[in-house]
Design a protein around this motif. Sequence first.
Motif, PDB file in Angstrom:
ATOM      1  N   SER A  21      -2.530  11.073  24.841  1.00 44.34           N
ATOM      2  CA  SER A  21      -3.050  10.231  23.769  1.00 44.34           C
ATOM      3  C   SER A  21      -2.618  10.802  22.427  1.00 44.34           C
ATOM      4  O   SER A  21      -2.466  12.012  22.287  1.00 44.34           O
ATOM      5  CB  SER A  21      -4.582  10.182  23.810  1.00 44.34           C
ATOM      6  OG  SER A  21      -5.041   9.643  25.019  1.00 44.34           O
ATOM      7  N   ARG A  71      -1.039   1.007  23.472  1.00 46.21           N
ATOM      8  CA  ARG A  71      -1.742   1.384  22.243  1.00 46.21           C
ATOM      9  C   ARG A  71      -3.049   0.626  22.165  1.00 46.21           C
ATOM     10  O   ARG A  71      -3.271  -0.345  22.893  1.00 46.21           O
ATOM     11  CB  ARG A  71      -0.884   1.082  21.026  1.00 46.21           C
ATOM     12  CG  ARG A  71      -0.631  -0.398  20.867  1.00 46.21           C
ATOM     13  CD  ARG A  71       0.268  -0.717  19.722  1.00 46.21           C
ATOM     14  NE  ARG A  71       0.482  -2.173  19.670  1.00 46.21           N
ATOM     15  CZ  ARG A  71       1.434  -2.742  18.996  1.00 46.21           C
ATOM     16  NH1 ARG A  71       2.286  -2.004  18.291  1.00 46.21           N
ATOM     17  NH2 ARG A  71       1.567  -4.053  18.997  1.00 46.21           N
ATOM     18  N   ASP A  72      -3.891   1.044  21.243  1.00 43.85           N
ATOM     19  CA  ASP A  72      -5.155   0.339  21.043  1.00 43.85           C
ATOM     20  C   ASP A  72      -4.941  -0.850  20.112  1.00 43.85           C
ATOM     21  O   ASP A  72      -3.876  -1.019  19.520  1.00 43.85           O
ATOM     22  CB  ASP A  72      -6.212   1.291  20.489  1.00 43.85           C
ATOM     23  CG  ASP A  72      -5.895   1.760  19.065  1.00 43.85           C
ATOM     24  OD1 ASP A  72      -6.813   2.269  18.407  1.00 43.85           O
ATOM     25  OD2 ASP A  72      -4.741   1.613  18.626  1.00 43.85           O
ATOM     26  N   ASN A  73      -5.957  -1.682  19.984  1.00 37.64           N
ATOM     27  CA  ASN A  73      -5.831  -2.903  19.178  1.00 37.64           C
ATOM     28  C   ASN A  73      -5.606  -2.600  17.697  1.00 37.64           C
ATOM     29  O   ASN A  73      -4.989  -3.390  16.989  1.00 37.64           O
ATOM     30  CB  ASN A  73      -7.078  -3.771  19.350  1.00 37.64           C
ATOM     31  CG  ASN A  73      -7.148  -4.416  20.719  1.00 37.64           C
ATOM     32  OD1 ASN A  73      -6.135  -4.589  21.385  1.00 37.64           O
ATOM     33  ND2 ASN A  73      -8.349  -4.750  21.147  1.00 37.64           N
ATOM     34  N   THR A  77      -3.606   4.318  17.794  1.00 35.03           N
ATOM     35  CA  THR A  77      -3.633   5.272  18.890  1.00 35.03           C
ATOM     36  C   THR A  77      -2.652   4.805  19.948  1.00 35.03           C
ATOM     37  O   THR A  77      -2.661   3.639  20.336  1.00 35.03           O
ATOM     38  CB  THR A  77      -5.030   5.406  19.497  1.00 35.03           C
ATOM     39  OG1 THR A  77      -5.947   5.842  18.494  1.00 35.03           O
ATOM     40  CG2 THR A  77      -5.029   6.421  20.632  1.00 35.03           C
ATOM     41  N   TYR A  79      -0.833   5.689  23.780  1.00 36.10           N
ATOM     42  CA  TYR A  79      -1.043   6.390  25.029  1.00 36.10           C
ATOM     43  C   TYR A  79       0.263   6.421  25.825  1.00 36.10           C
ATOM     44  O   TYR A  79       1.091   5.525  25.717  1.00 36.10           O
ATOM     45  CB  TYR A  79      -2.105   5.686  25.874  1.00 36.10           C
ATOM     46  CG  TYR A  79      -3.390   5.427  25.138  1.00 36.10           C
ATOM     47  CD1 TYR A  79      -3.631   4.196  24.522  1.00 36.10           C
ATOM     48  CD2 TYR A  79      -4.365   6.417  25.033  1.00 36.10           C
ATOM     49  CE1 TYR A  79      -4.810   3.959  23.833  1.00 36.10           C
ATOM     50  CE2 TYR A  79      -5.549   6.175  24.352  1.00 36.10           C
ATOM     51  CZ  TYR A  79      -5.761   4.955  23.755  1.00 36.10           C
ATOM     52  OH  TYR A  79      -6.926   4.729  23.073  1.00 36.10           O
TER      53      TYR A  79
END
Length: 114
Positions: A21, A71-73, A77, A79
């Motif tokens: 991460s 990735r996050d929304n 971040t 991954y």
Amino acid sequence: QVQLVESGGGLVQSGGSLRLSCAVSGSIVSPNAMGWYRQAPGKQRELVAQISRAGITLYADSVKGRFTISRDNAKTTVYLQMNSLKPEDTAVYYCNAQFDQDYWGQGTQVTVYS
């Protein structure tokens, strides 16, 4: 000040999995792209996987079908899911974020033993 904080490296047996991460902070806009590079002893740093702001992904041939970048929304971040790990995947993995310049994480060690 843009900062990247990585986590998730470690020691794993061949065939195992790890998830890296990387969270970016210090910017009011999301990066143009985020990705993972790696550097093995005595070798040059190489691109492993990258995801653009538009969500377009790019993988090194050596990891296609085994690694997945996501990735996050919020797009801050990223991954890297690494499956079917091989000893040749052993390296220090660095997170990269592209703004008007490149920013790098501190690196996280991934060691795969047979």
